[in-house]
Design a protein around this motif. Structure first.
Motif, PDB file in Angstrom:
ATOM      1  N   LEU A   1       2.302  -2.758   9.314  1.00  0.00           N
ATOM      2  CA  LEU A   1       1.289  -2.824  10.373  1.00  0.00           C
ATOM      3  C   LEU A   1       0.164  -1.818  10.154  1.00  0.00           C
ATOM      4  O   LEU A   1      -0.986  -2.073  10.483  1.00  0.00           O
ATOM      5  N   ASP A   2       0.515  -0.653   9.575  1.00  0.00           N
ATOM      6  CA  ASP A   2      -0.500   0.390   9.376  1.00  0.00           C
ATOM      7  C   ASP A   2      -1.508   0.017   8.299  1.00  0.00           C
ATOM      8  O   ASP A   2      -2.577   0.602   8.224  1.00  0.00           O
TER       9      ASP A   2
ATOM     10  N   GLN B   1      -7.278  -8.713   9.544  1.00  0.00           N
ATOM     11  CA  GLN B   1      -5.881  -9.062   9.816  1.00  0.00           C
ATOM     12  C   GLN B   1      -5.433  -8.452  11.138  1.00  0.00           C
ATOM     13  O   GLN B   1      -4.729  -9.075  11.917  1.00  0.00           O
ATOM     14  N   GLN B   2      -5.865  -7.182  11.378  1.00  0.00           N
ATOM     15  CA  GLN B   2      -5.508  -6.524  12.642  1.00  0.00           C
ATOM     16  C   GLN B   2      -6.058  -7.284  13.834  1.00  0.00           C
ATOM     17  O   GLN B   2      -5.369  -7.498  14.822  1.00  0.00           O
TER      18      GLN B   2
ATOM     19  N   VAL C   1       0.835  -1.204   0.000  1.00  0.00           N
ATOM     20  CA  VAL C   1       0.000   0.000   0.000  1.00  0.00           C
ATOM     21  C   VAL C   1       0.872   1.258   0.000  1.00  0.00           C
ATOM     22  O   VAL C   1       0.758   2.103  -0.882  1.00  0.00           O
ATOM     23  N   CYS C   2       1.758   1.371   0.990  1.00  0.00           N
ATOM     24  CA  CYS C   2       2.516   2.635   1.130  1.00  0.00           C
ATOM     25  C   CYS C   2       3.948   2.530   0.589  1.00  0.00           C
ATOM     26  O   CYS C   2       4.653   3.538   0.537  1.00  0.00           O
ATOM     27  N   HIS C   3       4.383   1.326   0.219  1.00  0.00           N
ATOM     28  CA  HIS C   3       5.724   1.087  -0.332  1.00  0.00           C
ATOM     29  C   HIS C   3       6.848   1.391   0.654  1.00  0.00           C
ATOM     30  O   HIS C   3       8.002   1.518   0.269  1.00  0.00           O
ATOM     31  N   GLU C   4       6.492   1.527   1.936  1.00  0.00           N
ATOM     32  CA  GLU C   4       7.518   1.702   2.973  1.00  0.00           C
ATOM     33  C   GLU C   4       7.962   0.308   3.440  1.00  0.00           C
ATOM     34  O   GLU C   4       7.210  -0.658   3.278  1.00  0.00           O
TER      35      GLU C   4
END
Ligand code: ZN
Length: 328
Positions: free
Chosen positions: A77-78, A84-85, A57-60
């Motif tokens: 995690l975000d 899933q959480q 999603v964020c590519h981090e």
């Protein structure tokens, strides 16, 4: 991502693929196994293109301890889905309950020794290792350690340490050999980036204590004329596979206490970022009186709370007080 970790994860994935293929050969195809093989292949393909370990999603970068516990993880995690959480939270709660079950009896008495401890994870699970074990030879062992890192990965290594010491102690090895063996097994079975600082003490009924301090914060002998510090005699456990350790001996008189702690105490910070520090622990230790271990730990915790005010705990905290109550 560090290439050493990626190398290990690639081997794990290749090994997993091989085992899945063997399973197919043995029991035939199944939709679940085919799905898993596709996931493993996709992860290996991501390693080739360099996108492995990045959140979709964020590519981090994804948290490395999560990749180590599940190399197929694709989201940070975000960016987990709600389900899933929830699944993760349930897993963590179960892990925390299991970890509590690994802790020793909180009211430990052995001959003229009286021991108490305070064990407090910064998150849900802790990377600190705290143990009390009696031996058939009439001695008892107290162990306090701190695994590098935090969270789930560190708590798995904590459980590994616990299992090793519980297995090795009944063998009746000399203390330094006990720690050397534990270090070797720990080194061979963990990533090169993981190690543990640890104090292992062996106390006899007459007040004699042999201590092996593997790179840990020095335990303090308190209740005498001055506070005596038992410095490290070796590197942390698992830093090198063929490490050798030395031990030192101290005598604990009736009314004296050995105080052990992890960096959750010494490196605690207040809101202004000031560190609690070893100096303050020494100052506190000079004023500690009495041989009721629970009471001594409460004084330490009270001082820590007063220092920290509302600043959150950043690291796992463990304090142990090993008191000699009466002459024997
Ligand atoms: Zn993300």
């Amino acid at each position: 991502m560090a290439t050493a970790i990626e190398h290990i994860l690639r081997e794990q994935l290749q090994d997993r693929r091989l085992r899945l293929e063997q399973a197919v050969a043995a029991v035939g195809e199944s939709p679940q196994v085919s799905h898993l093989i596709r996931e493993v292949d996709a992860a290996l393909a991501r390693m080739e293109t360099g996108s492995y370990g990045l959140c979709e999603v964020c590519h981090e970068p994804i948290e490395s301890d999560r990749l180590i516990s599940d190399p197929l993880t694709r989201f940070c995690l975000d960016h987990l889905t709600l389900n899933q959480q929830r699944a993760l939270e349930d897993d963590l709660e179960l892990a925390a309950r299991i970890q509590k079950g690994l802790l020793p009896n909180p009211h430990f008495h052995f001959g003229a020794w009286d021991v108490a401890y305070h064990y407090e994870p910064a998150g849900i699970v802790s990377g600190d290792y705290c143990d009390l074990v009696t031996s058939e030879s009439g001695d008892f062992y107290f162990i306090l350690g701190d695994v590098s890192g935090k969270g789930v990965a560190a708590s798995m290594l904590m459980a590994h340490l616990q299992a090793m010491f519980r297995t090795l102690i009944p063998m009746g090895l000399p203390l330094q050999e006990l720690v050397e063996r534990a270090s070797r097994v720990f080194c061979e079975s963990t990533l090169p980036t993981h190690f543990a600082t640890l104090v292992c003490g062996k106390a006899d009924a007459a007040g004699g204590v042999e201590v092996c301090n593997a790179g840990h914060l020095p335990p303090l002998l308190i209740g005498g004329e001055r506070v005596q510090s038992i410095d490290a005699t070796g590197l942390p456990l698992g830093a090198f596979c063929d490490e050798q350790f030395a031990t030192s001996r101290v005598r604990v008189e009736p009314g004296q206490t050995l105080l052990l702690y992890t960096d959750g105490l010494s490196e605690a910070r207040d809101n202004a970022g000031q560190m609690y520090g070893i100096h303050r622990i020494h100052g506190l230790a000079r004023g500690l009186k009495g041989s009721r271990p629970q009471g001594l730990i409460e004084v330490c915790l009270k001082d820590l709370t007063a220092f920290r005010k509302n600043a959150p705990a950043e690291d796992d905290l463990t304090i142990m007080a090993v008191c000699r109550t009466a002459a024997s």
